[in-house]
Design an enzyme around this catalytic site. Structure first.
Site, PDB file in Angstrom:
ATOM      1  CG  ASP A  83      -2.080   1.109   1.006  1.00  0.00           C
ATOM      2  OD1 ASP A  83      -2.402   1.507  -0.050  1.00  0.00           O
ATOM      3  OD2 ASP A  83      -2.668   1.235   2.097  1.00  0.00           O
ATOM      4  NE  ARG A 126      -1.419   6.557   1.465  1.00  0.00           N
ATOM      5  CZ  ARG A 126      -1.458   5.577   2.303  1.00  0.00           C
ATOM      6  NH1 ARG A 126      -1.168   5.898   3.347  1.00  0.00           N
ATOM      7  NH2 ARG A 126      -1.732   4.485   1.971  1.00  0.00           N
ATOM      8  CG  HIS A 131      -0.263   1.675  -9.374  1.00  0.00           C
ATOM      9  ND1 HIS A 131      -0.328   1.598  -8.210  1.00  0.00           N
ATOM     10  CD2 HIS A 131      -1.248   2.307  -9.791  1.00  0.00           C
ATOM     11  CE1 HIS A 131      -1.654   1.998  -7.687  1.00  0.00           C
ATOM     12  NE2 HIS A 131      -2.184   2.616  -8.774  1.00  0.00           N
ATOM     13  CG  LEU A 135      10.089 -16.959  -3.124  1.00  0.00           C
ATOM     14  CD1 LEU A 135      10.072 -16.871  -1.951  1.00  0.00           C
ATOM     15  CD2 LEU A 135      10.128 -15.385  -3.780  1.00  0.00           C
ATOM     16  NE  ARG A 152      -8.016   0.042   5.509  1.00  0.00           N
ATOM     17  CZ  ARG A 152      -7.690   1.355   5.433  1.00  0.00           C
ATOM     18  NH1 ARG A 152      -7.421   2.165   6.482  1.00  0.00           N
ATOM     19  NH2 ARG A 152      -6.909   1.718   4.478  1.00  0.00           N
ATOM     20  CD  GLU A 197       2.530 -12.950  15.849  1.00  0.00           C
ATOM     21  OE1 GLU A 197       2.496 -11.890  16.136  1.00  0.00           O
ATOM     22  OE2 GLU A 197       2.091 -13.904  16.472  1.00  0.00           O
TER      23      GLU A 197
HETATM   24  C1  FPP Z   1      -1.956   0.289  -3.339  1.00  0.00           C
HETATM   25  O1  FPP Z   1      -1.398   1.565  -3.298  1.00  0.00           O
HETATM   26  C2  FPP Z   1      -1.477  -0.570  -4.460  1.00  0.00           C
HETATM   27  C3  FPP Z   1      -2.239  -1.033  -5.523  1.00  0.00           C
HETATM   28  C4  FPP Z   1      -3.747  -0.967  -5.338  1.00  0.00           C
HETATM   29  C5  FPP Z   1      -1.713  -1.645  -6.425  1.00  0.00           C
HETATM   30  C6  FPP Z   1      -0.583  -2.486  -6.225  1.00  0.00           C
HETATM   31  C7  FPP Z   1       0.280  -2.757  -7.313  1.00  0.00           C
HETATM   32  C8  FPP Z   1       1.766  -2.742  -7.168  1.00  0.00           C
HETATM   33  C9  FPP Z   1       2.447  -2.622  -6.097  1.00  0.00           C
HETATM   34  C10 FPP Z   1       2.482  -2.692  -8.688  1.00  0.00           C
HETATM   35  C11 FPP Z   1       2.835  -4.053  -8.746  1.00  0.00           C
HETATM   36  C12 FPP Z   1       1.714  -4.620  -9.564  1.00  0.00           C
HETATM   37  C13 FPP Z   1       1.706  -5.494 -10.463  1.00  0.00           C
HETATM   38  C14 FPP Z   1       0.485  -5.605 -11.144  1.00  0.00           C
HETATM   39  C15 FPP Z   1       2.768  -6.391 -10.728  1.00  0.00           C
HETATM   40  P1  FPP Z   1      -2.543   2.773  -3.458  1.00  0.00           P
HETATM   41  O2  FPP Z   1      -2.540   2.968  -5.129  1.00  0.00           O
HETATM   42  O3  FPP Z   1      -3.755   2.389  -2.776  1.00  0.00           O
HETATM   43  O4  FPP Z   1      -1.987   3.941  -2.633  1.00  0.00           O
HETATM   44  P2  FPP Z   1      -2.531   5.167  -1.579  1.00  0.00           P
HETATM   45  O5  FPP Z   1      -3.364   4.326  -0.649  1.00  0.00           O
HETATM   46  O6  FPP Z   1      -1.071   5.678  -1.318  1.00  0.00           O
HETATM   47  O7  FPP Z   1      -3.208   5.525  -2.809  1.00  0.00           O
END
Ligand code: FPP
Length: 238
Positions: A22, A26, A39, A133, A192, A205
């Site tokens: 997450d 931000r 992303h 892995l 969460r 954990e």
């Molecule tokens: C949450 O950050 C992240 C996601 C919803 C997408 C996760 C994707 C990646 C980590 C890239 C790798 C992905 C693939 C498809 C290989 P957010 O956008 O909710 O962040 P925020 O809460 O700061 O807005």
């Protein structure tokens, strides 16, 4: 694994790890970049983290890349994540496969573009014999949908109420082979579970870190494993 089994384990050995990645949005906003750029940087963090997990003797790593709820995001953001998965399958995961990574996807397959679905299946087949892995990428995944689907299968198969057991439910999850996580990590300061591996994380954990996902890497994974190790030692002493 049950709690009583965990007590008998070697202290500190988190072999199965799950991560709620997450904070991409931000991270991007803080730099005046687009969410798609966030992303993209998140995908780089994923590669770093998989390589770190290999070095740290993690056996199974499950990451939450796209949830059933993420479809509600703006269409261009959804599209950017689909493209990113496509690119990751084309470029990053074959490199990781050479390092012994077996990739599997967990979640619904019926709502994603056909070409992406085919690439996912091909990668799963091509990496099936890798053992260093096991990487689980949760994509169009939601735990409640997974449990509803498992119940539907039980009913469809005519399983009698007295035969419904934990094992019977587990066997009907999307990926019964996905090990219960010893440790679930969530980045970005949010605390969460957000519909991720609800059944499988019953005894996990939980470690929350303020680090935004694009900044996550070897040091942060090591720190989370060390935090887990401290908790296991206390649990074992009682
Ligand atoms: C949450 O950050 C992240 C996601 C919803 C997408 C996760 C994707 C990646 C980590 C890239 C790798 C992905 C693939 C498809 C290989 P957010 O956008 O909710 O962040 P925020 O809460 O700061 O807005």
């Amino acid at each position: 694994m049950t709690a009583s089994q965990a007590v008998g384990d070697e202290p500190g050995a988190a072999r199965s790890v799950a991560i709620i990645m997450d904070g991409n949005g931000r991270w991007a906003a803080g730099r005046g970049l687009s969410v798609a750029e966030g992303h993209r940087e998140g995908a780089r963090a994923l590669r770093r983290t998989v390589e770190a997990a290999i070095d740290l003797d993690v056996e199974s790593l499950a990451v939450y890349a796209f949830s059933t709820e993420n479809w509600a995001r703006p269409p261009d953001e959804v599209e950017s994540i689909m493209e990113l998965l496509d690119e990751t399958i084309e470029r990053e995961l074959p490199d990781l496969a050479k390092q012994g990574v077996r990739t599997r996807f967990v979640g619904r397959r019926d709502r994603i573009p056909d070409s992406l679905r085919e690439k996912m299946s091909t990668l799963e087949t091509e990496t099936a014999s890798n053992t260093r892995l096991l990487l689980w990428i949760a994509f169009d995944y939601g735990s409640r949908a997974e449990l509803v689907e498992a119940v539907r299968r039980l009913v469809d198969e005519g399983v009698r109420p007295q035969d419904v057991s934990e094992a019977a439910v587990s066997e009907r999850l999307y990926a019964p082979e996905l090990p219960d996580p010893d440790l679930v990590i969530r980045t970005s300061g949010e605390q969460r579970i957000s519909n991720f591996l609800l059944w499988q994380s019953a005894y996990s954990e939980l470690v929350f870190t303020d680090t935004l996902w694009p900044d996550f890497g070897e040091a942060e994974l090591r720190a989370a494993l060390e935090e887990y190790a401290r908790r296991q030692r206390r649990f074992g002493a009682r």
